[in-house]
Design a protein around this motif. Structure first.
Motif, PDB file in Angstrom:
ATOM      1  N   THR A   1      76.943  79.466  63.670  1.00  0.00           N
ATOM      2  CA  THR A   1      75.908  79.780  64.027  1.00  0.00           C
ATOM      3  C   THR A   1      75.553  79.599  62.781  1.00  0.00           C
ATOM      4  OG1 THR A   1      76.774  79.537  66.492  1.00  0.00           O
ATOM      5  CG2 THR A   1      74.145  80.625  65.649  1.00  0.00           C
ATOM      6  N   VAL A   2      75.829  81.049  61.963  1.00  0.00           N
ATOM      7  CA  VAL A   2      75.288  81.775  61.347  1.00  0.00           C
ATOM      8  C   VAL A   2      74.803  80.479  60.330  1.00  0.00           C
ATOM      9  CG1 VAL A   2      74.898  82.955  59.295  1.00  0.00           C
ATOM     10  CG2 VAL A   2      75.645  84.141  61.422  1.00  0.00           C
ATOM     11  N   LEU A   3      75.444  79.463  60.095  1.00  0.00           N
ATOM     12  CA  LEU A   3      75.709  78.381  59.062  1.00  0.00           C
ATOM     13  C   LEU A   3      74.231  77.410  59.490  1.00  0.00           C
ATOM     14  CD1 LEU A   3      78.763  77.232  57.902  1.00  0.00           C
ATOM     15  CD2 LEU A   3      77.383  78.478  56.502  1.00  0.00           C
ATOM     16  N   GLY A   4      74.854  77.334  60.737  1.00  0.00           N
ATOM     17  CA  GLY A   4      73.249  76.087  60.928  1.00  0.00           C
ATOM     18  C   GLY A   4      71.451  77.314  60.732  1.00  0.00           C
ATOM     19  N   SER A   5      71.504  77.801  61.152  1.00  0.00           N
ATOM     20  CA  SER A   5      70.044  78.838  61.373  1.00  0.00           C
ATOM     21  C   SER A   5      69.887  78.410  59.722  1.00  0.00           C
ATOM     22  CB  SER A   5      70.466  79.974  61.952  1.00  0.00           C
ATOM     23  OG  SER A   5      70.950  81.213  60.847  1.00  0.00           O
ATOM     24  N   LEU A   6      71.152  78.706  59.212  1.00  0.00           N
ATOM     25  CA  LEU A   6      70.411  79.635  57.496  1.00  0.00           C
ATOM     26  C   LEU A   6      70.170  77.630  57.030  1.00  0.00           C
ATOM     27  CD1 LEU A   6      73.351  81.278  56.345  1.00  0.00           C
ATOM     28  CD2 LEU A   6      71.213  81.924  56.405  1.00  0.00           C
ATOM     29  N   LEU A   7      71.002  76.446  58.106  1.00  0.00           N
ATOM     30  CA  LEU A   7      70.338  75.032  57.207  1.00  0.00           C
ATOM     31  C   LEU A   7      69.045  75.057  57.695  1.00  0.00           C
ATOM     32  CD1 LEU A   7      73.568  73.330  57.771  1.00  0.00           C
ATOM     33  CD2 LEU A   7      72.451  73.395  55.607  1.00  0.00           C
ATOM     34  N   ALA A   8      68.932  75.537  59.278  1.00  0.00           N
ATOM     35  CA  ALA A   8      67.510  74.977  59.670  1.00  0.00           C
ATOM     36  C   ALA A   8      66.433  75.777  58.861  1.00  0.00           C
ATOM     37  CB  ALA A   8      67.096  75.555  61.192  1.00  0.00           C
ATOM     38  N   VAL A   9      66.205  77.359  58.086  1.00  0.00           N
ATOM     39  CA  VAL A   9      65.679  77.828  57.298  1.00  0.00           C
ATOM     40  C   VAL A   9      64.871  77.386  56.135  1.00  0.00           C
ATOM     41  CG1 VAL A   9      65.403  80.111  56.478  1.00  0.00           C
ATOM     42  CG2 VAL A   9      65.650  79.995  58.378  1.00  0.00           C
ATOM     43  N   PHE A  10      65.965  76.673  55.162  1.00  0.00           N
ATOM     44  CA  PHE A  10      66.337  75.883  54.267  1.00  0.00           C
ATOM     45  C   PHE A  10      65.328  75.212  54.395  1.00  0.00           C
ATOM     46  CE2 PHE A  10      68.704  79.931  53.064  1.00  0.00           C
ATOM     47  CZ  PHE A  10      68.153  80.398  52.572  1.00  0.00           C
ATOM     48  N   GLY A  11      65.609  74.076  55.623  1.00  0.00           N
ATOM     49  CA  GLY A  11      64.762  72.914  55.597  1.00  0.00           C
ATOM     50  C   GLY A  11      65.968  71.545  55.758  1.00  0.00           C
ATOM     51  N   ILE A  12      67.432  71.958  55.226  1.00  0.00           N
ATOM     52  CA  ILE A  12      68.557  71.171  54.596  1.00  0.00           C
ATOM     53  C   ILE A  12      68.831  70.318  56.695  1.00  0.00           C
ATOM     54  CG2 ILE A  12      70.679  70.809  54.429  1.00  0.00           C
ATOM     55  CD1 ILE A  12      70.756  73.524  52.998  1.00  0.00           C
ATOM     56  N   TYR A  13      68.907  70.524  57.154  1.00  0.00           N
ATOM     57  CA  TYR A  13      68.424  70.046  58.504  1.00  0.00           C
ATOM     58  C   TYR A  13      67.521  68.744  58.705  1.00  0.00           C
ATOM     59  CZ  TYR A  13      71.851  72.582  61.830  1.00  0.00           C
ATOM     60  OH  TYR A  13      73.429  72.728  62.761  1.00  0.00           O
ATOM     61  N   ASP A  14      66.407  68.811  58.336  1.00  0.00           N
ATOM     62  CA  ASP A  14      66.033  67.848  58.445  1.00  0.00           C
ATOM     63  C   ASP A  14      65.904  66.870  57.539  1.00  0.00           C
ATOM     64  OD1 ASP A  14      64.275  69.413  60.327  1.00  0.00           O
ATOM     65  OD2 ASP A  14      63.103  70.770  58.806  1.00  0.00           O
ATOM     66  N   THR A  15      66.516  67.057  55.962  1.00  0.00           N
ATOM     67  CA  THR A  15      66.588  66.123  55.008  1.00  0.00           C
ATOM     68  C   THR A  15      67.903  65.562  56.027  1.00  0.00           C
ATOM     69  OG1 THR A  15      65.873  67.988  53.819  1.00  0.00           O
ATOM     70  CG2 THR A  15      67.517  66.070  53.391  1.00  0.00           C
ATOM     71  N   ILE A  16      69.039  65.813  56.197  1.00  0.00           N
ATOM     72  CA  ILE A  16      69.981  65.424  56.899  1.00  0.00           C
ATOM     73  C   ILE A  16      69.219  63.935  58.299  1.00  0.00           C
ATOM     74  CG2 ILE A  16      71.804  65.660  58.261  1.00  0.00           C
ATOM     75  CD1 ILE A  16      72.570  68.450  56.246  1.00  0.00           C
ATOM     76  N   ILE A  17      68.548  64.487  58.904  1.00  0.00           N
ATOM     77  CA  ILE A  17      68.459  63.818  60.053  1.00  0.00           C
ATOM     78  C   ILE A  17      67.400  62.763  59.530  1.00  0.00           C
ATOM     79  CG2 ILE A  17      66.822  63.672  62.040  1.00  0.00           C
ATOM     80  CD1 ILE A  17      67.309  66.403  62.610  1.00  0.00           C
ATOM     81  N   GLU A  18      66.716  62.382  59.134  1.00  0.00           N
ATOM     82  CA  GLU A  18      66.336  61.897  57.896  1.00  0.00           C
ATOM     83  C   GLU A  18      66.648  60.770  57.052  1.00  0.00           C
ATOM     84  OE1 GLU A  18      62.324  63.519  55.178  1.00  0.00           O
ATOM     85  OE2 GLU A  18      61.537  64.526  57.020  1.00  0.00           O
ATOM     86  N   LEU A  19      67.758  61.007  56.480  1.00  0.00           N
ATOM     87  CA  LEU A  19      68.648  60.319  55.785  1.00  0.00           C
ATOM     88  C   LEU A  19      69.601  58.893  56.975  1.00  0.00           C
ATOM     89  CD1 LEU A  19      70.677  62.197  53.600  1.00  0.00           C
ATOM     90  CD2 LEU A  19      68.777  60.516  52.741  1.00  0.00           C
ATOM     91  N   TYR A  20      69.663  60.072  58.259  1.00  0.00           N
ATOM     92  CA  TYR A  20      70.658  60.057  59.460  1.00  0.00           C
ATOM     93  C   TYR A  20      69.874  58.266  60.167  1.00  0.00           C
ATOM     94  CZ  TYR A  20      73.965  58.929  62.964  1.00  0.00           C
ATOM     95  OH  TYR A  20      74.932  58.788  64.209  1.00  0.00           O
ATOM     96  N   TYR A  21      68.600  58.631  60.124  1.00  0.00           N
ATOM     97  CA  TYR A  21      67.509  58.342  60.805  1.00  0.00           C
ATOM     98  C   TYR A  21      67.317  57.348  60.047  1.00  0.00           C
ATOM     99  CZ  TYR A  21      63.705  55.844  63.286  1.00  0.00           C
ATOM    100  OH  TYR A  21      62.961  55.748  63.684  1.00  0.00           O
ATOM    101  N   ASN A  22      67.161  57.379  58.748  1.00  0.00           N
ATOM    102  CA  ASN A  22      66.755  55.769  58.195  1.00  0.00           C
ATOM    103  C   ASN A  22      68.516  54.688  57.976  1.00  0.00           C
ATOM    104  OD1 ASN A  22      64.151  56.827  58.020  1.00  0.00           O
ATOM    105  ND2 ASN A  22      64.428  58.129  55.648  1.00  0.00           N
ATOM    106  N   SER A  23      69.185  55.565  58.298  1.00  0.00           N
ATOM    107  CA  SER A  23      70.181  54.612  57.848  1.00  0.00           C
ATOM    108  C   SER A  23      70.832  53.731  58.822  1.00  0.00           C
ATOM    109  CB  SER A  23      71.618  55.107  57.521  1.00  0.00           C
ATOM    110  OG  SER A  23      72.419  56.060  58.157  1.00  0.00           O
ATOM    111  N   LEU A  24      70.080  54.926  59.880  1.00  0.00           N
ATOM    112  CA  LEU A  24      70.685  54.115  61.395  1.00  0.00           C
ATOM    113  C   LEU A  24      69.023  52.028  61.428  1.00  0.00           C
ATOM    114  CD1 LEU A  24      71.551  56.518  63.794  1.00  0.00           C
ATOM    115  CD2 LEU A  24      73.090  54.455  63.040  1.00  0.00           C
ATOM    116  N   LYS A  25      68.066  53.343  61.315  1.00  0.00           N
ATOM    117  CA  LYS A  25      66.689  51.931  61.154  1.00  0.00           C
ATOM    118  C   LYS A  25      67.492  51.028  60.706  1.00  0.00           C
ATOM    119  CE  LYS A  25      63.411  52.639  59.327  1.00  0.00           C
ATOM    120  NZ  LYS A  25      62.006  53.509  58.780  1.00  0.00           N
TER     121      LYS A  25
END
Length: 71
Positions: free
Chosen positions: A36-60
């Protein structure tokens, strides 16, 4: 395909948790808090957004290529 990707991702997370539990004295409660703490840190620093964009682009790209060859 979304179900397969979700299953694989969750399986990898469970594998990581099991390896941590086998090699340390952490309990499942500690691991839940840690993730939970690692997930919140990833969200605070915007790393989740980067992962989602990379994943979405590869799926697209995959689906566009797949539709091109199937039609």
């Amino acid at each position: 395909m979304i179900y397969v990707n979700s299953f694989l991702f969750c399986g990898i997370v469970c594998l990581i948790a099991q390896i941590i539990m086998d090699n340390t004295n952490l309990t499942p409660g500690h691991l839940t808090s840690l993730f939970t703490v690692l997930g919140s840190l990833l969200a605070v620093f915007g790393i989740y957004d980067t992962i989602i964009e990379l994943y979405y682009n590869s799926l697209k790209d995959y689906y566009e290529l797949n539709n091109y060859y199937c039609n």
